[in-house]
Write a protein that holds these residues in place. Structure first.
Motif, PDB file in Angstrom:
ATOM      1  N   ILE A   3       0.874  -1.169   0.000  1.00 37.22           N
ATOM      2  CA  ILE A   3       0.000   0.000   0.000  1.00 37.22           C
ATOM      3  C   ILE A   3       0.912   1.221   0.000  1.00 37.22           C
ATOM      4  O   ILE A   3       1.535   1.544   1.007  1.00 37.22           O
ATOM      5  N   ILE A   9      -5.200   3.476   1.141  1.00 37.63           N
ATOM      6  CA  ILE A   9      -5.469   3.330   2.569  1.00 37.63           C
ATOM      7  C   ILE A   9      -6.893   3.772   2.876  1.00 37.63           C
ATOM      8  O   ILE A   9      -7.635   3.081   3.585  1.00 37.63           O
ATOM      9  N   LEU A  12      -9.395   1.137   1.576  1.00 40.37           N
ATOM     10  CA  LEU A  12      -9.482  -0.045   2.423  1.00 40.37           C
ATOM     11  C   LEU A  12     -10.233   0.236   3.718  1.00 40.37           C
ATOM     12  O   LEU A  12     -11.008  -0.608   4.180  1.00 40.37           O
ATOM     13  N   ILE A  54      -4.417  -3.080   8.044  1.00 44.36           N
ATOM     14  CA  ILE A  54      -3.462  -2.347   7.196  1.00 44.36           C
ATOM     15  C   ILE A  54      -2.102  -2.265   7.877  1.00 44.36           C
ATOM     16  O   ILE A  54      -1.059  -2.386   7.232  1.00 44.36           O
ATOM     17  N   GLU A  55      -2.097  -2.086   9.172  1.00 47.43           N
ATOM     18  CA  GLU A  55      -0.824  -1.983   9.896  1.00 47.43           C
ATOM     19  C   GLU A  55      -0.184  -3.348  10.150  1.00 47.43           C
ATOM     20  O   GLU A  55       1.022  -3.468  10.192  1.00 47.43           O
TER      21      GLU A  55
END
Length: 61
Positions: A3, A9, A12, A54-55
């Motif tokens: 990403i 971001i 998502l 995401i992280e």
């Protein structure tokens, strides 16, 4: 999955928020937990889940 863009971001987070509204909102409504608005609570949970994924995904790969 890499990403690299702010748009990805945001996309998502929106997708996970919508999934949260559908799945978790239906669960809260089915369980008759209407103290807070079920769709609002599920959108917040979905967005937080999206940010967490995401992280976490780049760390695992």
């Amino acid at each position: 999955m890499l990403i690299n863009n702010e748009f990805e971001i945001g996309y998502l987070v929106v997708v996970f928020a919508l999934l949260g509204v559908i799945v978790i909102g239906a669960l809260l409504t089915a369980l008759h937990l209407d103290r807070w608005h079920p769709k609002l609570v599920s959108a917040v949970i979905g967005a937080l889940l999206g940010l967490a994924l995401i992280e976490a995904v780049p760390i695992l790969t």
